[in-house]
Design a protein around this motif. Sequence first.
Motif, PDB file in Angstrom:
ATOM      1  N   SER A  44       0.823  -1.214   0.000  1.00  0.00           N
ATOM      2  CA  SER A  44       0.000   0.000   0.000  1.00  0.00           C
ATOM      3  C   SER A  44       0.853   1.258   0.000  1.00  0.00           C
ATOM      4  CB  SER A  44      -0.932   0.001   1.218  1.00  0.00           C
ATOM      5  OG  SER A  44      -1.754   1.149   1.226  1.00  0.00           O
ATOM      6  N   LEU A  45       1.988   1.220   0.692  1.00  0.00           N
ATOM      7  CA  LEU A  45       2.868   2.397   0.708  1.00  0.00           C
ATOM      8  C   LEU A  45       3.422   2.666  -0.685  1.00  0.00           C
ATOM      9  CD1 LEU A  45       4.855   1.859   4.034  1.00  0.00           C
ATOM     10  CD2 LEU A  45       2.568   2.787   3.671  1.00  0.00           C
ATOM     11  N   GLY A  46       3.816   1.609  -1.389  1.00  0.00           N
ATOM     12  CA  GLY A  46       4.284   1.782  -2.763  1.00  0.00           C
ATOM     13  C   GLY A  46       3.189   2.310  -3.667  1.00  0.00           C
ATOM     14  N   GLU A 103      11.496  -5.188   0.017  1.00  0.00           N
ATOM     15  CA  GLU A 103      11.550  -4.257  -1.102  1.00  0.00           C
ATOM     16  C   GLU A 103      10.701  -4.749  -2.282  1.00  0.00           C
ATOM     17  OE1 GLU A 103      12.891  -1.470  -0.824  1.00  0.00           O
ATOM     18  OE2 GLU A 103      14.663  -1.519   0.467  1.00  0.00           O
ATOM     19  N   PHE A 104      10.593  -6.041  -2.439  1.00  0.00           N
ATOM     20  CA  PHE A 104       9.785  -6.573  -3.533  1.00  0.00           C
ATOM     21  C   PHE A 104       8.297  -6.279  -3.305  1.00  0.00           C
ATOM     22  CE2 PHE A 104      13.655  -9.158  -3.777  1.00  0.00           C
ATOM     23  CZ  PHE A 104      13.934  -9.079  -5.133  1.00  0.00           C
ATOM     24  N   PHE A 105       7.877  -6.317  -2.054  1.00  0.00           N
ATOM     25  CA  PHE A 105       6.489  -5.962  -1.751  1.00  0.00           C
ATOM     26  C   PHE A 105       6.243  -4.494  -2.060  1.00  0.00           C
ATOM     27  CE2 PHE A 105       6.847  -9.905   0.497  1.00  0.00           C
ATOM     28  CZ  PHE A 105       5.559 -10.408   0.555  1.00  0.00           C
ATOM     29  N   TRP A 106       7.180  -3.638  -1.661  1.00  0.00           N
ATOM     30  CA  TRP A 106       7.082  -2.210  -1.961  1.00  0.00           C
ATOM     31  C   TRP A 106       6.956  -1.989  -3.472  1.00  0.00           C
ATOM     32  CZ3 TRP A 106       7.324   2.806   0.095  1.00  0.00           C
ATOM     33  CH2 TRP A 106       7.770   3.805  -0.762  1.00  0.00           C
ATOM     34  N   SER A 107       7.827  -2.626  -4.235  1.00  0.00           N
ATOM     35  CA  SER A 107       7.826  -2.434  -5.681  1.00  0.00           C
ATOM     36  C   SER A 107       6.569  -2.995  -6.333  1.00  0.00           C
ATOM     37  CB  SER A 107       9.066  -3.101  -6.303  1.00  0.00           C
ATOM     38  OG  SER A 107      10.249  -2.499  -5.836  1.00  0.00           O
ATOM     39  N   SER A 108       6.007  -4.049  -5.762  1.00  0.00           N
ATOM     40  CA  SER A 108       4.784  -4.605  -6.346  1.00  0.00           C
ATOM     41  C   SER A 108       3.636  -3.606  -6.286  1.00  0.00           C
ATOM     42  CB  SER A 108       4.395  -5.903  -5.632  1.00  0.00           C
ATOM     43  OG  SER A 108       4.019  -5.655  -4.290  1.00  0.00           O
TER      44      SER A 108
END
Length: 565
Positions: free
Chosen positions: A30-32, A231-236
Amino acid sequence: MKYDDILKDLGEFGTYQKRLYVLLCIPMVSLGIQIMITVFTLGVPDHRCAVPGLDNDTYPIQREQHARAVNAAIPIADKGTQLYSSCHVYDVINNSKTGGEEYTNSTHTCNRLVYDEETFGSNIVTRFDWVCDVKMYKSHVQMMFMLGSLVGCAVIAPPADFIGRKKMFMVGVLFHIVASISISFATSFAVFAFLMFFNGMSSTAIWMNGFVVGVELVGPSKRRWAGIIVEFFWSSGYFIAVAAAYFIRDWQHLQLVVSAPTVLFLAYYWFIPESPRWLITKRKYEMAETILRHAAKVNKVTLTSDLFSGNVLDSTKSESIWKIFTSLTLVARCVIVFLNWLVCSLGYYGLGLNVANLGGSVYINGLVAGGTEFVSYIVCILLLDRIGRKSLHCASMILGGICCTATILPVLYGSGGLTWLTITLALVGRAFVSASFAVIWLYSSELFPTVIRNSVMGVANICGRLGGVISPYIANLAMVIPGDFGRAVPLIIFGVSMVGAGLLALLLPETLNRELPESIEDAEKMRSTKQTSDASHDACVRPGNEEETFHLRAICDSDSDVPSA
């Protein structure tokens, strides 16, 4: 037993930790999304003044009669890709001979505009006319998000050491839900700015405290993976934002769709525990033991009956950051590191916000940007312990900067036919800066002695946030400088600053295969030439201050880890 010994007996990354870690990584998506979605909700489409007296005027030319009316009323654009002037219309006077109205050669700024809705549909800019004299409103609103993130570092982070990680995480969740959903109903610039500020603060609270709760339950040898996988969750979140924006072209509906699921995060109050490490620092041993024994049950292991005998947590006295001024070597090192933090953040967020100004399809650009970021993190995992922190960081900064700066070549010599090359260079540059931003967390922590590491990393993080605050203004220079050159100017600024910071970082020592310095004297002895020690690969001495910040927990509790950016 020492706390890390307990984690080894528990299982360094057992079933319990994996479930908790994934659960805590989900809010990072959600932040990404909230960062990337502004590319679309605040995207500036092509626009021009509406023809005076033509109530049903549209940006696309409908028929020959419509074209004649537009040609008569709207000046031709001096520069740029648009055919007509964006914000001016010819003055109208009464013709005394014919008794009708006619246009003159003088112009004025109009108060009614029409927009090309093909790319963004109806968004905040088109709804409130944030163009022409108020075109900087877009940059101001994006800056307020970054400023909220900066203030959050000072306001949200410290209370977590006193009232608990979980409590501050839930405060961040509550802020995030209210702010992100309320943005959908904002009706003025002041309200938008206020809500974006608190959304930025909430992002800091969620990231820092959620990251800590997860990482502090992961054993030393697995924390590098915990630091990178998040970081992968952020980028997703980038991919989700692009896909949602492609199918939902009304900004209010789009903001609601991507923000409404955040309400589910309220359930985290019952699903995530407090950090056992934090509970131990507050001498709440019974609560910590309850959590650890539940984790052991899930992991199907048995812990010793007496977990907290002796000194469970190491303690090392910390010094004030002013201690660095006793060493010119450390002062110079701080200047270089702080500058690299600022430039990394400037390039990372600036290039992310700039994808709408590159030309071509903003949706394809966004997808490619997210994909290249995924690749950069994989490369970090593969190369970090092979070629070293300094080599990987400097190479990423310099190569990324060269790619961004090189965009001036197709602009000057491509005659408008090499837009694809400009986009490619910009997106490759962003992949490099994503890698450097991930590496700099670990690298910076290893350059400074334990006694001041907490303080130095805190200041470095603030410098990074400052870069984020500046980034929207540079990314949106294309609104001030028209044409292809306007699209290239932000990339040139990002590129030159990255190359400069990367070259300065070459003066720093390599830290791969070295023990972390404990004292000022230890840090001064580090040299720029590569050295090895008899210590284990990537040895890392944990800072003793148990009130430390989240990134230091991740960095210095293990032999090999990469903390989250």
